[in-house]
Design an enzyme around this catalytic site. Structure first.
Site, PDB file in Angstrom:
ATOM      1  N   GLU A  26       1.021  -1.260   0.180  1.00 13.68           N
ATOM      2  CA  GLU A  26      -0.452  -0.123   0.018  1.00 13.68           C
ATOM      3  C   GLU A  26       1.204   1.527  -0.225  1.00 13.68           C
ATOM      4  O   GLU A  26       0.277   2.360  -0.745  1.00 13.68           O
ATOM      5  CB  GLU A  26      -1.319  -0.289   0.698  1.00 13.68           C
ATOM      6  N   TYR A  35      -2.761  -8.691 -10.262  1.00  6.13           N
ATOM      7  CA  TYR A  35      -1.926  -8.429  -8.788  1.00  6.13           C
ATOM      8  C   TYR A  35      -0.677  -9.634  -9.988  1.00  6.13           C
ATOM      9  O   TYR A  35       0.795  -8.841  -9.218  1.00  6.13           O
ATOM     10  CB  TYR A  35      -2.058  -8.607  -8.453  1.00  6.13           C
TER      11      TYR A  35
END
Length: 991
Positions: free
Chosen positions: A416, A504
C-alpha cells in the site's frame, strides 16, 4: 453507436403530469424506483424566470440536436421517472467513458452522515452532502454528464463563466432545465438552457443525499464492532474503482484529477479523518438543536476521485514522526492499549524512507493516517494520506508469533505504501492498465521487505506468494490479458473484475522479469524518470516502455533483440504464457502456448502469437549469459549436454521468467540423475521449479506423469520444507485424500513417501516438541508445515498420530497450552478422528464460546473429522435444529460430506432431512452437496442413482444443471483414474 439502453431516468414536466393521473399502484411502484435510484428537485422557479426566450441546445461538433423550447417553471420537486426505451434517443449516456466536454479542476465537498453513537441500531443510515465542482469547458455543450449512483439530487445549479477576481455577485448563472439519471452507465445528466463556452470555467453546485451501506464495503459504509465491551460504530469510505459516484456526483475516471477541499460534519464524540491534515473545526446546530462538529481539511494535491477518503470513528491512535512527517495508526481502543498496532507503526516509517530514497522522490503529503477497520473484507486501500486496512491485515496479536502474520503485514503495508508512487503520484490513464498500479506495487513489496530482511529466501517466497498461484490459473485460452484495449469494456462491473490474480500476480511477475533481463540500476533509473515525468498526472503502458527504452538507449552494456515495447507488449497484450522446450541433445529450443489440456491437433486451438522470451539459465551450476527466444524456435549449441555425469542445464534462472520449462527425455533424465547424486548442486529455487513445472506439464499432457515422478526419487535427501510442500501439493491432492476408491494407490504411496519423508518429519516434529518458538521467523516453514503434518498423519505415520493425540489432550487438560498455529488444523482434525465423543463435546464447547469467525470456521471443520457415524449424524442434527447464531459460519453438511466416512453419512442424512437443509442453507446448498457427495463418480449408472436420489429435492432447471455438472465430474474422474493407475504402476515398480 449501439441501441439505447432500456433503463434510465428522465425528469420532464410532461411526464410528471402524466404520472399524477396514474393508478395508485403505479405511483407506489414509481415511489419505490425513486427511493432506489434517486430523485432530483428542479431548480427553483425564481432562477428559471430569468430565461428570456427559446435557446437551442448546443453539443460538441458532430452531433445535431433539435431546437428545444423553454418550458414553464417546474414545481420544486419532480419525482424522477423511468424512461422507456423509445423516449430517449441514443446519446453519450450509453457509453462507458465520459464525453471529453468538461475537465474538473477542483471539488469543494461537504459530507454530513447522520451517525450518532446512541442510535447504532438505526435501520437506514443516510448522509447529505454538497459539492461545488470547478470545471473547464473543452467543447461547447448544453448537456453535462457526470457520474452519480443511488444518490438523490436535491438541487443543481451552474455558475459561470468564472473570471479571476470576479465577486460572487457578478458571476452569471447558466439555467438548468432538468436533471435525469442514466442508470446503465451511472450518469447524472444536466440539461442546460444554453451552451457552456470552450475555454471558460464554470462551477457546478449540487446538493444530494444517499445511503450509508451496511452489507457491502463500497462507497460510504458502516462498521459495527465491539470495543472495551461496548457496541460501537464507525464510517469509512472505499472509492476504488468506481464507488466515488456512490458518495458524491463527480467525474469518476482516473485521468480526471483535481484538487479537493473536504469538509466532514460529524457527531462531537467522533474523530473525522481524511486525506489531508485537519485545517479547522467549528460547531453546527441541526434543525432539532443538536450540536455537530464541522471538521475541514487542507487542500489535497491533484488526485483522482477514487483516492478521496473519509473516516468517522471513536478510535485511539499511536504515532511517530518519519523525516518530519507524522504517521498515525488508528484502531480500536483496546487494540491500541494492547500494543497491537506497534509493529505496523514501527515498519511504516522505514518503508516510506526506503522508497523515497529508491526513487529520489519525497512523499508529498504532510502526514499519513492508517486506520484498522473491523470489517474490510480482508483487503487494504492506498488512499493518499488515509490508508485503510482490514484490522486482520494490520494488527499483530501476541498469539500471532507462530503464524505468518508478521510477514503478511509487512508485505501488505509495503504494497500500500508502494502505491503512494505507483497509483497515487502517477496514475494509469484508465482502468485497462490498472496493472501499472497493482503489478508494480506487488513487485516492490518484495523488494522492500527483502532489503529489510536480507536473509529471507526472496525467490522462494516470490514463487510461493505470487508466481505459483497465477501460473496455475493462467493459460492460452484465458479470457483476458494483463493490459486490455479500452474499447473491450462496455459495462462498469467489468472494471471491478480487473482486480484479480492477473492484475496483481502476473503484473508483479512481468515487472520482475523486466528487472531480471535489464539490471537493477537501469530498472530503477527508468522508473525514476517515469515517476518524475508523470507526477500528479496519468500515464499509459506505452509511456512506461518509452522511459525504459530511454534508459536502454543511454547505455551500451545491455543489448535487446527488440524495443522494450515490442518485448513487453508480447507479454501484456496476449493471454497465457509459453512453455519453453529445450532439446539438450540438439540445442533446439522452441516455444508454444500453454494450454490446460494439450491436444494432439493443436491447430484446433487459436493462439498464433509468440513471445519475446528472455532466457536466463545455468549449466552445471554456473550462471550463463542471457539469450533470447524471439521466434517459435531457435538453436543454441551452447545448451547441448553430453553423457558426462556432471553435465546438466536448467532454464529460467531463479524463476524470474514468466513461463514453464520442458526438456526432452534426455534433459529430464540428466536432471534426475543430478538430483539423485547431489541434489544440493541444484539451488533450492530450481528444485522447487523442477517439481512444480514437471507436475504441471504432466497434468496438461506435455510430458508423461512418470517423468515427474522420477524427480521424487531423491526426496530422502531433501531437507527444504518448501520443496516438500510442492511435492505433496501435487502428489497428495485433496481428491486423493477424500477418495474412498484410492485403496489401490494408498498403500503404495504410503510405503514410498514415508520412507523418504521420515528425515524431514523428524526435523520438524522435534522442533514442535522441543522449541516451537524457533519457527516464528521461518516463513516458508510456517506456510508449509500443515501440508507436511497432514500428509504424515494421513499416511498413518504413528509418530504423527501420537503427536496429534498428545497435543490435543494436553490442550484439553491445560487450555493455556495452545496447539501450535501452523499445524492447528491438522491436530484438531486428528484429535477428533482419533478420539470419541469426549473430545468432540470438548471442541463443541470451545466453539460455542468463540466469537472470531476464523476460529469458529476452523473448529466447525474439525468437528466434521470424526470417524463415528453417530457423532456425525448428531453434528448435522445440531446444524439444522439449533439457531443460526450457533452454526452460522459454514454449511456443516458439506463439511461432513467432504470426508471419506462422512460422504455416506451425509447422503443418508440428506434423504430424510433435505427440506430442513434447504431451509437452513438455501436450495443452492443442495446442489453443492450433490457435487460433494458425487465427487468420486465414474459411471453413468452412478449419475443416474444420484439423479434419482435428488429428484424430489430440486427444481427442473437445477436437475439439468446437476446432470451436466455430474457428467463433467465423471469425465474428469475417468481422466484422473487413468492418471492414478499410471502413478500406482510407477509406485509398484519403484517401491
Amino acid at each position: 453507436m449501439g441501441p439505447p439502453s432500456s433503463s434510465g431516468f428522465y425528469v420532464s414536466r410532461v411526464v410528471a403530469l402524466l404520472l399524477a393521473g396514474l393508478a395508485a399502484v403505479l405511483l407506489l411502484a414509481l415511489a419505490v424506483l425513486a427511493a432506489l435510484y434517486g430523485h432530483c428537485a428542479r431548480v427553483p422557479p425564481s432562477e428559471l424566470h430569468d430565461r428570456g426566450g427559446p435557446h437551442a441546445a448546443s453539443s460538441p461538433p458532430g452531433r445535431q440536436e433539435p431546437a428545444r423550447t423553454p418550458k414553464p417553471g417546474p414545481t420544486l420537486e419532480t419525482v424522477a421517472a423511468p424512461t422507456p426505451r423509445n423516449w430517449r434517443p441514443p446519446g453519450p449516456w450509453d457509453q462507458l467513458r465520459l464525453p471529453p466536454w468538461l475537465v474538473p479542476l477542483h471539488y469543494e465537498l461537504e459530507l454530513w452522515p447522520r451517525l450518532r453513537p446512541e442510535e447504532l441500531s438505526a435501520p437506514a443510515l443516510r448522509f447529505t452532502g454538497r459539492v461545488n465542482i470547478t470545471v473547464r469547458c473543452i467543447a461547447a455543450t448544453a448537456r453535462l454528464l457526470l457520474h452519480s449512483l443511488f444518490l438523490d439530487c436535491e438541487s443543481a445549479e451552474v455558475r459561470g463563466p468564472l473570471f479571476p477576481g470576479a465577486g460572487d455577485a457578478t458571476v452569471g448563472r447558466v439555467l438548468v432545465d432538468e436533471v435525469w439519471f442514466a442508470l446503465d452507465m451511472q450518469y447524472m445528466v444536466l440539461e442546460l438552457g444554453e451552451a457552456l463556452q470552450p475555454g471558460s470555467r464554470y462551477e457546478l453546485q449540487l446538493s444530494f443525499s444517499g445511503p450509508v451501506y451496511q452489507d457491502t464495503r463500497e462507497g460510504l459504509f458502516l462498521n459495527l464492532y465491539t470495543d472495551q465491551g461496548e457496541r460501537r460504530a464507525l464510517l469509512a469510505s472505499q472509492m476504488e474503482p468506481t464507488f466515488a459516484r456512490n458518495v458524491f456526483p463527480c467525474f469518476d475516471e482516473p485521468a480526471l484529477k483535481a484538487t479537493f477541499n473536504i469538509t466532514v460534519i460529524h457527531h462531537p464524540s467522533y474523530v473525522a479523518l481524511s486525506n489531508m491534515p485537519k485545517l479547522g473545526q467549528s460547531e453546527k446546530e441541526d434543525v432539532n438543536g443538536s450540536k455537530w462538529t464541522v471538521t475541514t481539511f487542507h487542500t489535497t494535491p491533484h488526485m483522482p476521485t477514487y483516492l478521496a477518503a473519509f473516516a468517522i470513528c471513536d478510535y485511539e491512535h499511536v504515532s511517530r514522526t518519519e523525516r518530519g512527517k507524522e504517521i498515525r495508526i488508528w484502531a480500536r481502543k483496546e487494540a491500541i492499549a494492547a500494543g497491537n498496532a506497534d509493529f505496523a507503526l514501527n515498519i511504516t516509517g522505514p518503508i516510506f524512507s526506503f522508497l523515497e530514497d529508491l526513487f529520489n522522490i519525497s512523499y508529498p503529503l504532510p502526514k499519513t493516517d492508517i486506520i484498522a477497520l473491523p470489517t474490510f473484507d480482508n483487503r487494504a486501500m492506498e488512499n493518499w494520506g488515509l490508508l485503510m486496512f482490514d484490522e486482520s491485515l494490520l494488527l499483530l496479536q501476541p498469539n500471532d508469533k507462530l503464524t505468518e502474520k508478521k510477514t503478511v503485514i509487512s508485505y501488505i503495508v509495503s504494497h500500500e505504501i508502494g502505491h503512494q508512487w505507483f497509483g497515487n503520484l502517477v496514475t494509469m490513464n484508465w482502468w485497462n492498465n490498472i496493472w501499472l498500479n497493482e503489478g508494480f506495487a506487488s513487485y516492490f513489496e518484495f523488494g522492500v521487505i527483502n532489503d529489510f530482511n536480507p536473509k529471507l529466501p526472496r525467490n522462494e517466497i516470490f514463487f510461493s506468494n505470487i508466481l505459483h498461484g497465477v501460473l496455475r490459473e493462467d493459460h492460452a485460452l484465458v479470457s483476458r490479458a494483463v493490459s486490455m484495449k479500452v474499447e473491450n469494456f462496455t459495462e462498469t462491473n467489468e472494471i471491478n473484475e480487473l482486480f484479480d490474480l492477473f492484475t496483481y500476480n502476473k503484473g508483479a511477475s512481468l515487472a520482475r522479469m523486466l528487472s531480471s533481463f535489464l539490471n537493477e540500476k537501469i530498472f530503477i533509473s527508468a522508473l525514476k524518470s517515469y515517476l518524475e515525468t508523470f507526477s500528479y498526472s496519468n500515464a499509459e503502458q506505452d509511456d512506461l516502455w518509452r522511459h525504459f527504452q530511454m534508459a536502454i538507449d543511454d547505455q551500451s552494456k545491455i543489448l535487446l533483440p527488440a524495443t522494450v515495447k515490442s518485448i513487453m507488449d508480447s507479454w501484456t497484450h496476449q493471454s497465457g504464457f509459453p512453455v519453453i522446450t529445450l532439446n539438450v541433445s540438439t540445442g533446439v529450443m522452441k516455444q508454444e502456448p500453454f494450454y490446460l489440456g494439450k491436444v494432439k491437433n493443436q491447430t484446433l486451438l487459436t493462439h498464433n502469437d509468440t513471445w519475446i522470451v528472455p532466457i536466463l539459465w545455468i549449466k552445471n551450476g554456473t550462471t550463463q549469459s542471457l539469450v533470447w527466444l524471439d521466434k517459435s524456435s531457435k538453436v543454441f549449441p551452447e545448451m547441448r549436454v553430453s553423457d558426462s555425469d556432471h553435465d546438466w542445464v536448467i532454464l529460467n534462472l531463479n524463476m524470474t521468467g514468466y513461463y514453464r520449462v520442458n526438456y526432452d527425455k534426455f534433459g529430464w533424465k540428466k536432471l534426475n540423475q543430478q538430483l539423485e547424486k547431489d541434489p544440493k548442486a541444484i539451488p533450492v529455487i530450481h528444485r522447487l521449479q523442477l517439481v512444480d513445472d514437471a507436475f504441471s506439464l504432466s497434468k496438461s499432457s506435455y510430458i508423461e506423469i512418470e517423468t515427474a515422478l522420477d524427480l521424487t526419487k531423491y526426496l530422502a535427501e531433501e531437507d527444504e520444507i518448501i520443496v516438500w510442500h510442492a511435492v505433496l501439493v501435487n502428489l497428495v491432492t485433496r481428491d486423493l485424500v477424500s477418495d474412498v476408491n484410492s485403496h489401490d494407490i494408498y498403500p503404495l504411496l504410503k510405503k514410498y513417501l514415508l520412507k523418504r519423508l521420515i528425515s524431514v518429519w523428524n526435523t520438524y516434529s522435534t522442533i514442535i516438541r522441543e522449541n516451537v518458538a524457533t519457527l516464528q521467523d521461518d516463513y516458508l516453514a510456517l506456510i508449509s508445515l500443515e501440508k507436511l503434518f497432514g500428509t504424515a498423519c494421513w499416511l498413518g505415520l504413528e509418530d504423527c498420530l501420537q503427536l496429534s493425540r498428545d497435543l490435543f489432550r494436553n490442550w484439553m487438560n491445560h487450555p493455556e497450552n495452545e496447539i501450535p498455529y501452523p499445524i492447528k488444523n491438522v491436530i484438531l482434525c486428528y484429535g477428533i478422528a482419533l478420539g470419541n465423543d469426549k473430545e468432540w463435546d470438548f471442541l463443541l464447547n470451545i466453539y460455542n464460546n468463540k466469537t472470531k469467525e476464523e476460529e469458529r470456521i476452523q473448529l466447525a471443520y474439525a468437528m466434521s473429522c470424526s470417524k463415528d457415524p453417530w457423532i456425525l449424524n448428531r453434528y448435522m442434527e445440531y446444524a439444522i435444529t439449533t439457531s443460526p447464531s450457533t452454526f452460522n459460519e459454514t454449511n456443516i453438511i458439506e463439511a461432513v460430506a467432504a470426508s471419506e466416512v462422512g460422504r455416506y453419512v451425509a447422503k443418508d442424512f440428506l434423504i430424510n432431512n433435505w427440506q430442513a437443509v434447504s431451509e437452513r442453507y438455501g436450495t443452492q446448498s443442495l446442489v453443492t452437496l450433490l457435487y460433494v457427495i458425487g465427487r468420486t463418480i465414474s459411471t453413468d449408472l452412478q449419475i443416474l442413482e444420484l439423479q434419482q436420489f435428488c429428484s424430489n429435492m430440486l427444481e427442473e432447471h437445477q436437475r439439468l444443471t446437476v446432470q451436466a455438472k455430474l457428467q463433467t465430474i465423471k469425465n474428469e474422474n475417468l481422466k484422473n483414474k487413468e492418471r492414478s493407475a499410471r502413478i500406482a504402476a510407477w509406485l509398484q515398480k519403484n517401491t
